[in-house]
Design an enzyme around this catalytic site. Structure first.
Site, PDB file in Angstrom:
ATOM      1  N   GLU A   1       0.828  -1.208   0.000  1.00 26.89           N
ATOM      2  CA  GLU A   1       0.000   0.000   0.000  1.00 26.89           C
ATOM      3  C   GLU A   1       0.861   1.257   0.000  1.00 26.89           C
ATOM      4  O   GLU A   1       0.592   2.221  -0.734  1.00 26.89           O
ATOM      5  CB  GLU A   1      -0.927   0.003   1.221  1.00 26.89           C
TER       6      GLU A   1
ATOM      7  N   ASP B   1      -4.661  -3.034   6.318  1.00 30.43           N
ATOM      8  CA  ASP B   1      -4.998  -1.735   5.720  1.00 30.43           C
ATOM      9  C   ASP B   1      -4.316  -0.632   6.513  1.00 30.43           C
ATOM     10  O   ASP B   1      -4.213  -0.713   7.747  1.00 30.43           O
ATOM     11  CB  ASP B   1      -6.510  -1.485   5.731  1.00 30.43           C
TER      12      ASP B   1
ATOM     13  N   ASP C   1      -5.696 -10.279   1.632  1.00 28.05           N
ATOM     14  CA  ASP C   1      -5.441  -8.885   2.017  1.00 28.05           C
ATOM     15  C   ASP C   1      -5.999  -8.646   3.419  1.00 28.05           C
ATOM     16  O   ASP C   1      -7.173  -8.317   3.599  1.00 28.05           O
ATOM     17  CB  ASP C   1      -6.089  -7.935   1.013  1.00 28.05           C
TER      18      ASP C   1
ATOM     19  N   SER D   1       5.460 -20.099  -1.364  1.00 26.95           N
ATOM     20  CA  SER D   1       5.431 -21.552  -1.178  1.00 26.95           C
ATOM     21  C   SER D   1       4.837 -22.221  -2.412  1.00 26.95           C
ATOM     22  O   SER D   1       4.192 -21.575  -3.248  1.00 26.95           O
ATOM     23  CB  SER D   1       4.587 -21.978   0.038  1.00 26.95           C
TER      24      SER D   1
END
Length: 820
Positions: A195, A337, A334, A262
């Site tokens: 971000e 934030d 996600d 991975s």
């Protein structure tokens, strides 16, 4: 004169004797902490005897009459082999490294204290179920039994490092293990940095449309345009000087591009030659000596469990039982934030919320620093999360005056039941029960690849934030924390996490690639860890009607770069077989030799070949030339080549070829010009560092795996004993992934990859195999410090068997722990 000579000789002999005596004394003291694997010992905290059989690779097989006693044995074995590693990781998550290492680690401690993970881990103990709490208590008792043994018998303080960095070792607490799971989340999460980087890049670019080139979405359906960051925060300068987190091996914070990764894949009985299910897994983390991973087998009441553990955590995180196998990959969900909070200009102790100004939650925290004065921090929290200073993660570059940045993150909870989920997974007998156990998993989010005797499945576990559909940036940029639509609204239901059970094709897997396409806010992520390896994996999986354990191993060790095969024809299209023959020793001649080598190359990133080095250096130089005039100093933070960016530019997708033109120059450069100039740059760099004989280059000379000791790895002379360096194949985008550092002067060092590999065959479970990248012991004087390293480098494995007689037959020792 003769007498002077004799005296000089005596003095020299005396000095040599003193040096030998000193080395002998150091060796004696250090060797005292080598554990004795063949002993019978009375310990407190057991209800019945425990037996620890160490097979010929020093993998402990732990047997007891009930599960808490078995976890006691695992704690004891972890502390025998990895005590320094465990205590260092505990200090890291507590924010107490500076008590041992001084000002070197103060910045890491500051950030850890602000995240407050250890206090949240202590609170989370009450949220665990009874079985998990009993396991945590017993495991801690096992660690402490080893600490008591060290103290009572003066066993060299438990590890050689303890002599150099003398600090008291507190007893192990159950909360310590919960905290280490939270530390894993720190090491595997990268959305915060993404971000910030996206916002900084948006501020630098004149054309906001170009943001989708340099930070492209994974191929697939696009999304709606994002707001310009400068419009949300108009007071920000176009470019602010960044302060990078120190590149220190003790730092738990991964550099950009080095968060978790991975591979894992599975085959159903219909696609398996043995008629059973197959699973392969290789989790990727930063390399170190010893490895993050530790192999162990524990015999629970529900049956034996064997696989990869992390010292300090009483769970097999990737492994199998007789009925179930599981592997993990980073999901890239996600779960972070950044919220830009507006501070009350009349009262700096308040920040703006949808309901007006509200006081920060504050608490003091004191950091003790070796050989320096202590530091007192004031920890501040908003409703969105902890406030992080602008010096961390370069947040100051995207935070306007009169504001602060707060972090929303699913791991920041005192109700973290991830450990309970891990315990449930080990005891699950079927895929469905394993999926059900994952409901209590919070963070770090992972993809579970599961097999039982008949079924294969994929399930993403971990808490997903519930975002408002009106959220300003769809989770991709820092947002205004006082706006209701930007705030989280709890968690998504576990049932909404991606799940695939028994797919019709009989094969499933993940290489950190994009899993599915969902509209925001039900998406998983806009940032994925792979757009390249998945293409090679698909080809290898579909090339066979049926698979075997060996074909899965072959795929794990595959070093062919899909990226090289797809990009080289694009960037070199107008360079191959053009122009006149050039004289030897000229740049033109070097370019022709390089192009000739690459034209006949199949894309295999083999350590013994020159082509991978030429290719990697060319792509690195090319990306630098493409972006440095647009991004200026910020270009230095793009340390790894993004293949999707290069492809967009050279296919001129949405006008992306504009990146080839250097804005500051009068001529209009073409992409062919950029490719030629970048190849010349690469050849000059190679010539200065490795020589001009291109045919004699070796990729492995540049791509050395750096299993370095985090503390002693830079100490002169000692570094040759504690670091493990190996020439390796693979690269950034191969299935045998060897992620490069991207840092000068050695940008192609292999710093991040598969520290553990396992392949499980439930048709014949004891034919399963596994390996770690170093050895089981963290003691550099132990023969088990690096005895698995060369096997790992050569792509070899050791048996992953639950047969106790097999372990006993070639054991390096058997320890009997009996109640006091």
């Amino acid at each position: 004169m003769g007498q002077i000579f004799r005296w000089l000789l005596r003095i020299a002999a005396g000095l040599v004797a003193l040096v030998v005596l000193a080395i002998g004394l150091v060796y004696f003291l250090a060797s005292q902490s080598l554990p004795d694997y063949s002993q019978t010992r009375k310990v407190a905290g057991l209800t019945a005897p425990v037996e620890i059989i160490r097979d010929n690779a020093n993998v402990p097989h732990i047997f007891g009459q009930d599960d808490p006693d078995v976890f006691f044995g695992l704690g004891y074995a972890h502390a025998q082999d990895r005590l320094w590693q465990m205590t260092t990781m505990r200090r890291t998550v507590q924010g107490r490294l500076s008590e041992v290492f001084g000002t070197r680690t103060t910045r890491f401690d500051r950030l850890m204290r602000r995240l407050d993970l250890y206090r949240l881990a202590q609170q989370s103990l009450e949220a665990q179920d009874a079985y998990t709490r009993a396991a945590l208590d017993a495991y801690a008792a096992g660690v402490n039994a080893r600490l008591t043994e060290i103290n009572d018998e003066a066993l060299g303080r438990g590890a050689p490092e303890m002599f150099l960095f003398n600090a008291p070792v507190a007893p192990w607490q159950p909360a310590d293990s919960v905290a280490l799971l939270k530390l894993m989340a720190v090491q595997l999460s990268g959305h915060l940095e993404e971000e910030v980087l996206r916002a900084r890049t948006a501020l630098m670019l004149d054309d906001n449309e170009r943001l989708r080139d340099i930070l492209p979405d994974a191929p697939g359906t696009g999304i709606a345009a994002l707001p310009e960051y400068a419009q949300m925060f108009p007071d920000l300068p176009r470019y602010a000087q960044a302060t990078a987190m120190p590149d220190d091996p003790l730092s738990p914070f991964p550099r950009h591009g080095l968060a978790g990764a991975s591979n894992a894949w599975a085959a159903a009985p219909s696609r398996s030659a043995s008629g059973g299910t197959l699973l392969a897994n290789d989790p990727h983390l930063g390399f170190s000596a010893p490895s993050t991973w530790y192999l162990a087998r524990i015999e629970l009441r529900d049956g034996g469990v064997i696989g990869a553990t992390i010292p300090g955590i009483p769970a097999v995180l990737s492994g199998r039982s007789r009925r179930l196998g599981w592997g993990v990959t980073s999901s890239y969900l996600d779960d972070q934030d950044v919220f830009i909070e507006k501070v009350n200009p009349q009262n700096p102790d308040e920040y703006l919320t949808p309901d007006g100004y509200k006081s920060f939650e504050t608490r003091p925290s004191i950091i003790q620093i070796k050989d320096a004065a202590p530091i007192t921090l004031t920890l501040r929290w908003t409703e969105n999360g902890p406030v992080l200073p602008g010096s961390h993660y370069n947040l100051g570059t995207v935070t306007p005056p009169g504001h602060v940045a707060a972090l929303g993150w699913t791991v920041l909870t005192g109700q973290d039941t991830t450990m309970t989920a891990a315990m449930g997974l080990m005891r699950a007998a079927t895929v469905q029960k394993a999926i059900a156990a994952g409901e209590t998993y919070i963070a770090p989010s992972q993809n579970l690849i599961l097999i039982d005797r008949e079924t294969i499945a994929f399930k993403t576990v971990g808490a997903a934030p519930r975002r408002d559909p009106r959220q300003q940036s769809e989770g991709r940029l820092p947002v205004q924390g006082w706006r209701t639509e930007n705030r989280w609204q709890g968690r998504q239901p576990y049932a909404s996490n991606p799940e695939f059970v028994s797919p019709r094709g009989g094969i499933l897997g993940n290489t950190n690639n994009k899993i599915l396409e969902r509209p925001f806010p039900n998406h998983i992520s806009y940032v994925w860890g792979d757009t390249q390896r998945i293409n090679r994996w698909q080809r290898l999986m579909q090339a066979r009607q049926v698979h075997t354990r060996d074909s899965f191993i072959e795929a794990q060790l595959d070093t062919v770069s899909f990226t090289a095969r797809s990009l080289l024809p694009l960037i070199g299209a107008d360079l191959w077989f053009t122009g006149q023959a050039a004289p030897d020793g000229t740049p033109e001649r070097q370019r022709q030799i390089a192009l000739s080598l690459l034209a006949e190359w199949n894309g295999e990133m083999n350590e013994h070949l020159p082509e991978p080095l030429i290719y990697a250096a060319w792509l690195r130089a090319l990306q630098k030339r493409l972006i440095e005039d647009e991004l200026g100093p910020l270009a230095e933070e793009y340390k790894h080549v993004d293949p999707v960016f290069i492809e967009r530019v050279y296919r001129d997708i949405d006008g992306a070829a504009i990146w080839c033109d250097v804005r500051q120059s009068a001529p209009r450069e073409t992409c062919t010009d950029m490719a030629r100039l970048a190849l010349d740059d690469a050849l000059v760099w190679i010539g200065e560092k490795y020589g001009t004989a291109l045919e004699s280059l070796r990729w492995g000379d540049a791509h050395q795996a750096t299993h370095d000791h985090p503390v002693l790895g830079e100490v002169p002379l000692l570094r040759y004993f504690v670091n493990i360096r190996q020439s390796t194949s693979g690269g950034d985008n191969t299935l045998q992934r060897g992620r490069t550092s991207g840092e000068d002067p050695d940008p192609f060092l292999n710093v991040h990859g598969a520290g553990y590999r396992g392949v499980y065959d439930l048709a014949d479970p004891d034919s399963s195999v596994f390996i770690i990248s170093t050895g089981q012991s963290g003691h550099f004087l132990s023969r088990h410090f690096d005895d698995l390293a060369q096997l790992w480098r050569r792509g070899e494995y050791i048996p992953m068997s639950l047969d106790a007689d097999l372990a006993r037959a070639a054991s390096v020792g058997v320890t009997h722990l009996v109640p006091e």
